[in-house]
Scaffold this active site. Structure first.
Site, PDB file in Angstrom:
ATOM      1  N   PRO A  10       4.579 -10.058   0.474  1.00 25.77           N
ATOM      2  CA  PRO A  10       3.332 -11.560   2.041  1.00 25.77           C
ATOM      3  C   PRO A  10       1.955 -10.893   2.033  1.00 25.77           C
ATOM      4  CG  PRO A  10       5.604 -10.663   3.295  1.00 25.77           C
ATOM      5  CD  PRO A  10       5.497  -9.982   1.679  1.00 25.77           C
ATOM      6  N   ASP A  11       1.330 -11.611   2.176  1.00 31.53           N
ATOM      7  CA  ASP A  11       0.360 -11.345   2.260  1.00 31.53           C
ATOM      8  C   ASP A  11      -0.428 -11.201   4.095  1.00 31.53           C
ATOM      9  OD1 ASP A  11      -2.437 -11.549   2.434  1.00 31.53           O
ATOM     10  OD2 ASP A  11      -2.974 -13.864   1.407  1.00 31.53           O
ATOM     11  N   PHE A  12      -0.897 -10.261   3.599  1.00 32.58           N
ATOM     12  CA  PHE A  12      -1.337  -9.293   5.542  1.00 32.58           C
ATOM     13  C   PHE A  12      -2.091 -10.977   5.720  1.00 32.58           C
ATOM     14  CE2 PHE A  12      -0.874  -4.823   5.652  1.00 32.58           C
ATOM     15  CZ  PHE A  12       0.230  -4.963   4.490  1.00 32.58           C
ATOM     16  N   ARG A  13      -2.977 -11.202   5.311  1.00 35.97           N
ATOM     17  CA  ARG A  13      -4.039 -12.319   6.202  1.00 35.97           C
ATOM     18  C   ARG A  13      -3.582 -13.613   6.394  1.00 35.97           C
ATOM     19  NH1 ARG A  13      -6.018  -8.354   4.072  1.00 35.97           N
ATOM     20  NH2 ARG A  13      -6.176  -6.291   5.435  1.00 35.97           N
TER      21      ARG A  13
ATOM     22  N   ASN B 234      -3.701  -1.273  -1.277  1.00 36.65           N
ATOM     23  CA  ASN B 234      -2.622  -2.142  -0.589  1.00 36.65           C
ATOM     24  C   ASN B 234      -1.948  -0.901  -0.344  1.00 36.65           C
ATOM     25  OD1 ASN B 234      -3.096  -4.762  -1.658  1.00 36.65           O
ATOM     26  ND2 ASN B 234      -2.015  -4.088  -3.516  1.00 36.65           N
TER      27      ASN B 234
ATOM     28  N   ASP C 183       1.926  -0.519   0.020  1.00 34.70           N
ATOM     29  CA  ASP C 183       3.290  -0.832  -1.179  1.00 34.70           C
ATOM     30  C   ASP C 183       3.446  -0.042  -1.782  1.00 34.70           C
ATOM     31  OD1 ASP C 183       2.091  -2.243  -3.577  1.00 34.70           O
ATOM     32  OD2 ASP C 183       1.554  -4.084  -2.309  1.00 34.70           O
TER      33      ASP C 183
ATOM     34  N   HIS D  59      -6.194   2.783   2.084  1.00 35.43           N
ATOM     35  CA  HIS D  59      -5.369   2.952   3.266  1.00 35.43           C
ATOM     36  C   HIS D  59      -4.337   3.415   3.780  1.00 35.43           C
ATOM     37  CE1 HIS D  59      -7.819  -1.465   3.600  1.00 35.43           C
ATOM     38  NE2 HIS D  59      -8.629  -0.913   3.655  1.00 35.43           N
TER      39      HIS D  59
END
Ligand SMILES: [Zn+2]
Length: 358
Positions: free
Chosen positions: A113-116, A187, A189, A206
């Site tokens: 899922p896209d964070f934003r 990312n 992930d 990150h």
């Protein structure tokens, strides 16, 4: 468009950053944590054509960008490079030190899922945890107060739940051919590692779930040691001191990983920059796109024009392949004639998805 008044002339924020900070050797990205950076917004990287500024930007043009446009920086009589040119140069190994910058857009095709994005975004799905505001999940002070929402997210994103896609394997292929200098990813992930890109070729700006640290005694752990607890919904505790063990994800308020500063040596020697699947809105990552030499080709594979590719600051050797990221990479792979090799790599990686499948 917002303008900053300097003593001499009025320039837009991007040029102010470029001209003053970079020239004085004060890289905007140096020695700043993500939190510090959010306070530096006024000096931070802003594309010329910013949302809500479209109307103004038609009439008001930053003088610095205008001058650049007049003297070779813009689109003059110079040959405008194309995706085909880039592919040719990659195939003929004219590009041997390729730097890739990637964001969430390369992971969404894997189902992450896209964070934003409102609605589909991860932040929206976290409402059940009564976060005071969505970003609190990545704030270190909030984590010390209540680590549960973060570990719920960790359970969702923990390496193994998702598979890398064609974009990750394309970068792996660049590495296999000895043409990747480094991949900078936003990312968390872990799909880059899963696609077989060695950790030393990666700058996980990150952070990563691959390693973890005790928040009390600072003992190091492997991400795998936390897996059972995280999957069972338990908070992982340090056997030595009983402190909470936190995956090495960079929170707001924490320093960036040391490897991030590889950019100081990578970007000046890069011969091609590929930017894909990122809105280039999170600093200090975003500013890196401007850190390659002026003569270096930059390829954007993205849904929209972002960062330095946006109107007013692109160079003649910038190429933008807009639209779906997987389709864009696929197009490049076809031009390269690497389709079969990539397919073989994906199959070997346990990913049975065909290159022709979305
Ligand atoms: Zn400990």
């Amino acid at each position: 468009m917002l303008y900053l008044k300097t003593s001499m002339l009025t320039v837009c924020r991007r040029c102010f950053t470029d001209k003053l900070l970079w020239r004085r050797g004060l890289s905007t990205t140096q020695n700043l944590s993500r939190t510090n950076f959010s306070h530096q917004n006024i000096l931070s990287h802003f594309p010329h054509a910013k949302k809500n500024a479209v109307f103004l930007s038609k009439f008001v043009y930053c003088p610095a960008a205008f001058t650049r446009g007049l003297f070779g920086g813009g689109r003059g009589s110079v040959h405008q490079q194309t995706l085909k040119d880039i592919a040719e140069n990659i195939r003929e190994c004219k590009f041997r030190r390729i730097v890739v910058m990637a964001g969430a857009g390369i992971s969404t095709p894997s189902g992450i899922p896209d964070f934003r994005s409102p609605g589909s975004g991860l932040y929206d799905n976290l409402q059940q945890y009564n976060l005071p505001y969505a970003e609190a999940i990545f704030e270190i002070n909030y984590f010390h107060h209540n680590p549960n929402p973060f570990f719920a997210l960790a359970k969702e994103l923990y390496p193994g739940n998702y598979r890398p896609n064609l974009t990750h394997y394309f970068i792996r292929l660049l590495h296999d051919k000895g043409q990747l200098l480094r991949m900078y990813t936003q990312n968390i992930d872990g799909l880059e590692r899963m696609a077989g890109i060695p950790p030393e070729m990666l700058v996980e700006a990150h952070g990563t779930f691959a390693t973890a640290t005790c928040t009390v005694c600072r003992r190091d752990y492997q991400g795998e040691e936390l897996r059972n607890d995280i999957m069972e919904g338990k908070i992982p505790k340090c056997p030595t001191c009983k402190g909470i063990v936190k995956p090495d994800i960079v929170f707001f308020g924490e320093e960036l990983p040391q490897q991030f500063f590889s950019y100081l040596t990578d970007f000046p020697v890069a011969d091609l920059l590929i930017v894909m699947g990122t809105s280039l809105e999170v600093e200090p990552f975003a500013s890196l796109a401007g850190a390659v030499r002026g003569s270096v080709s930059r390829l954007l594979i993205n849904r929209d024009l972002v960062g330095p590719f946006a109107w007013g600051s692109q160079r003649h050797n910038d190429v933008a392949e807009l639209g779906d990221v997987v389709s864009g990479v696929k197009k490049l792979v076809e031009l390269l004639g690497w389709k079969q090799e990539l397919e073989a790599l994906m199959n070997a990686g346990g990913d049975k998805a065909s290159i022709n499948k979305e």
